[in-house]
Design a protein around this motif. Structure first.
Motif, short mmCIF file in Angstrom:
data_model
loop_
_atom_site.label_atom_id
_atom_site.label_comp_id
_atom_site.label_asym_id
_atom_site.label_seq_id
_atom_site.Cartn_x
_atom_site.Cartn_y
_atom_site.Cartn_z
N VAL A 155 0.91 -1.36 -0.04
CA VAL A 155 0.11 -0.06 -0.12
C VAL A 155 0.99 1.24 -0.16
O VAL A 155 1.53 1.52 0.97
CB VAL A 155 -1.03 0.00 1.00
CG1 VAL A 155 -1.99 1.16 1.19
CG2 VAL A 155 -1.82 -1.28 1.11
N ILE A 156 0.91 1.85 -1.31
CA ILE A 156 1.95 2.99 -1.46
C ILE A 156 0.90 4.37 -0.96
O ILE A 156 1.49 5.33 -0.19
CB ILE A 156 1.92 3.36 -2.92
CG1 ILE A 156 3.18 2.13 -3.17
CG2 ILE A 156 2.71 4.48 -3.08
CD1 ILE A 156 3.22 1.82 -4.59
N ALA A 157 -0.15 4.42 -1.36
CA ALA A 157 -1.20 5.51 -0.66
C ALA A 157 -2.61 5.12 -0.33
O ALA A 157 -3.17 4.11 -1.00
CB ALA A 157 -1.37 6.55 -1.95
N ASP A 168 -2.27 1.02 6.17
CA ASP A 168 -1.97 2.54 5.79
C ASP A 168 -0.82 3.01 5.18
O ASP A 168 0.38 2.83 5.87
CB ASP A 168 -2.27 3.36 7.13
CG ASP A 168 -3.69 3.37 7.91
OD1 ASP A 168 -4.61 3.17 7.13
OD2 ASP A 168 -3.67 3.51 9.05
N GLY A 169 -0.99 3.27 3.88
CA GLY A 169 -0.04 3.86 3.10
C GLY A 169 0.54 4.72 3.73
O GLY A 169 0.03 5.71 4.56
N PRO A 170 1.99 5.24 3.53
CA PRO A 170 2.62 6.32 4.01
C PRO A 170 2.22 7.61 3.36
O PRO A 170 2.39 8.73 4.06
CB PRO A 170 4.18 6.32 3.46
CG PRO A 170 4.10 5.23 2.43
CD PRO A 170 2.70 4.44 2.60
N ILE A 171 1.59 7.53 2.26
CA ILE A 171 0.70 8.70 1.74
C ILE A 171 -0.68 8.41 1.96
O ILE A 171 -1.19 7.48 1.52
CB ILE A 171 1.11 9.12 0.26
CG1 ILE A 171 2.50 9.44 0.15
CG2 ILE A 171 0.27 10.14 -0.10
CD1 ILE A 171 3.01 10.60 0.63
N ASN A 172 -1.43 9.35 2.80
CA ASN A 172 -2.61 9.33 3.29
C ASN A 172 -3.53 10.48 3.71
O ASN A 172 -3.28 11.05 4.57
CB ASN A 172 -2.67 8.16 4.39
CG ASN A 172 -4.08 7.04 4.70
OD1 ASN A 172 -5.07 7.59 4.10
ND2 ASN A 172 -3.81 6.21 5.44
N GLY A 173 -4.39 10.58 2.70
CA GLY A 173 -5.44 11.61 2.92
C GLY A 173 -4.93 13.08 3.34
O GLY A 173 -4.03 13.53 2.70
N LEU A 183 -5.69 6.31 -3.84
CA LEU A 183 -5.13 4.80 -3.56
C LEU A 183 -4.35 4.42 -4.32
O LEU A 183 -4.47 4.45 -5.69
CB LEU A 183 -6.54 3.92 -3.35
CG LEU A 183 -6.40 2.52 -3.23
CD1 LEU A 183 -6.02 2.10 -1.74
CD2 LEU A 183 -7.61 1.72 -3.60
N TYR A 184 -3.37 3.68 -3.97
CA TYR A 184 -2.29 3.51 -4.98
C TYR A 184 -1.65 1.91 -4.32
O TYR A 184 -1.10 2.20 -3.36
CB TYR A 184 -1.11 4.08 -5.04
CG TYR A 184 -0.13 4.23 -6.11
CD1 TYR A 184 0.10 2.75 -6.57
CD2 TYR A 184 0.65 5.03 -6.69
CE1 TYR A 184 1.09 2.74 -7.63
CE2 TYR A 184 1.57 5.12 -7.57
CZ TYR A 184 1.81 3.76 -8.22
OH TYR A 184 2.69 3.50 -9.24
N ILE A 185 -1.99 0.97 -4.96
CA ILE A 185 -1.53 -0.22 -4.48
C ILE A 185 -0.91 -1.25 -5.51
O ILE A 185 -1.25 -1.10 -6.72
CB ILE A 185 -2.55 -1.14 -3.85
CG1 ILE A 185 -3.77 -1.52 -4.62
CG2 ILE A 185 -3.35 -0.34 -2.56
CD1 ILE A 185 -4.76 -2.32 -4.00
#
Length: 293
Positions: A155-157, A168-173, A183-185
């Protein structure tokens, strides 16, 4: 939950960018071939250093974000703000150009394989002239988990619920001022593996298979998505992905549409032609990266 199916396919086409880096472009391959809020997806991958060694020398951006995800090899980011980031295997560089950034992305290797993606995400008009920001995310900070039917998810974002586990991706909301809620997986599925992924119902979404092949949907709605093509999904709350006989590696990317006019001139993406002309003037007179008065 309503199910997403494969709406249409955008094949990637060979092209080059920067100082001659060879790549394949799907989203954004033709002017106007966007999927709001996504402007472009480039896949680069080669064992030949002649295809990447010249890199992407210093160049400007305004009005959008770039997301570089490295699978193999090493690149270095440098920008006018003094940021320097070394992007290695599995790492991500997330940059919001905002009002303006001048940066370079150059290889840190002279031989060997280099492979990865660069995604361009549009910014709404209210954010296009905000200060630029940049984040370097090493692979160790990106959560990876095993899937029940085999394979892994990275999970990237965004945020992914996997049974009782939340990734939870490190880039979130809103923490990174991301109005598009991306959302980037990255999924790595063995042969025949099946994965169901929830996606925000209001988001536009696509899947890009970079190894193997997949089928999108169930039963009569199932459609094959070949490798190196972006499969745009219909609206819905979840999608079913089934790997083909050779397994599959793919990225699934989704985001909240902005629903504003898009006017692009090379590295500048604004809402009007007048704003593009201003960006060109600002670049030519050296004020592209200066704070607005």
């Amino acid at each position: 939950m309503s199910t997403r199916t494969l709406q249409h396919v955008i094949p990637s086409i060979p092209t080059s960018d920067g100082a001659g880096v060879k790549l394949r472009r799907s989203i954004g391959a033709q002017r106007g071939l966007y999927l709001d809020p996504f402007l472009m997806l480039d896949e680069f991958g080669t064992d030949n250093p002649g295809d990447y060694i010249a890199g992407f020398p210093s160049h400007p951006h305004r009005g959008f974000q770039t997301v570089t995800y490295m699978l193999d090899g090493r690149m270095q980011h440098r920008d006018h703000l003094g940021n320097v980031g070394d992007l290695g295997p599995g790492g991500v560089q997330w940059m919001s150009a905002g009002r303006g950034v001048i940066h370079s992305e150059m290889p840190l290797q002279e031989s060997g394989r280099m492979r990865g993606f660069q995604l361009w995400i549009n910014l709404p008009g209210k954010d296009k002239l905000q200060p630029a920001w940049y984040r370097d995310i090493p692979a160790a900070e990106i959560p990876v988990a095993a899937l029940p039917d085999g394979g892994t998810i990275k999970v990237i974002a965004g945020s992914v619920q996997l049974g009782a586990q939340t990734l939870d991706g490190p880039i979130n909301g809103s923490a990174q001022r991301l109005s598009t809620d991306p959302l980037y997986i990255d999924l790595d599925l063995p042969a025949g593996a099946r994965h169901q992924q929830a996606i925000g119902s209001g988001h536009n979404a696509f899947i890009y298979t970079y190894e193997g092949s997949v089928t999108i949907g169930d039963g009569a709605t199932a459609k094959a998505l070949p490798a190196q093509a972006a499969g745009v999904l219909t609206p819905g709350e979840q999608v079913t992905i089934v790997a083909g006989a050779q397994g599959a590696r793919l990225v699934l990317i989704a985001g909240q549409p902005i629903r504003e006019p898009v006017v692009q001139y090379g590295p500048f993406v604004m809402n009007t032609r007048e704003e593009i002309e201003q960006a060109i003037r600002d670049y030519n007179d050296g004020t592209l990266t200066q704070a607005a008065a």
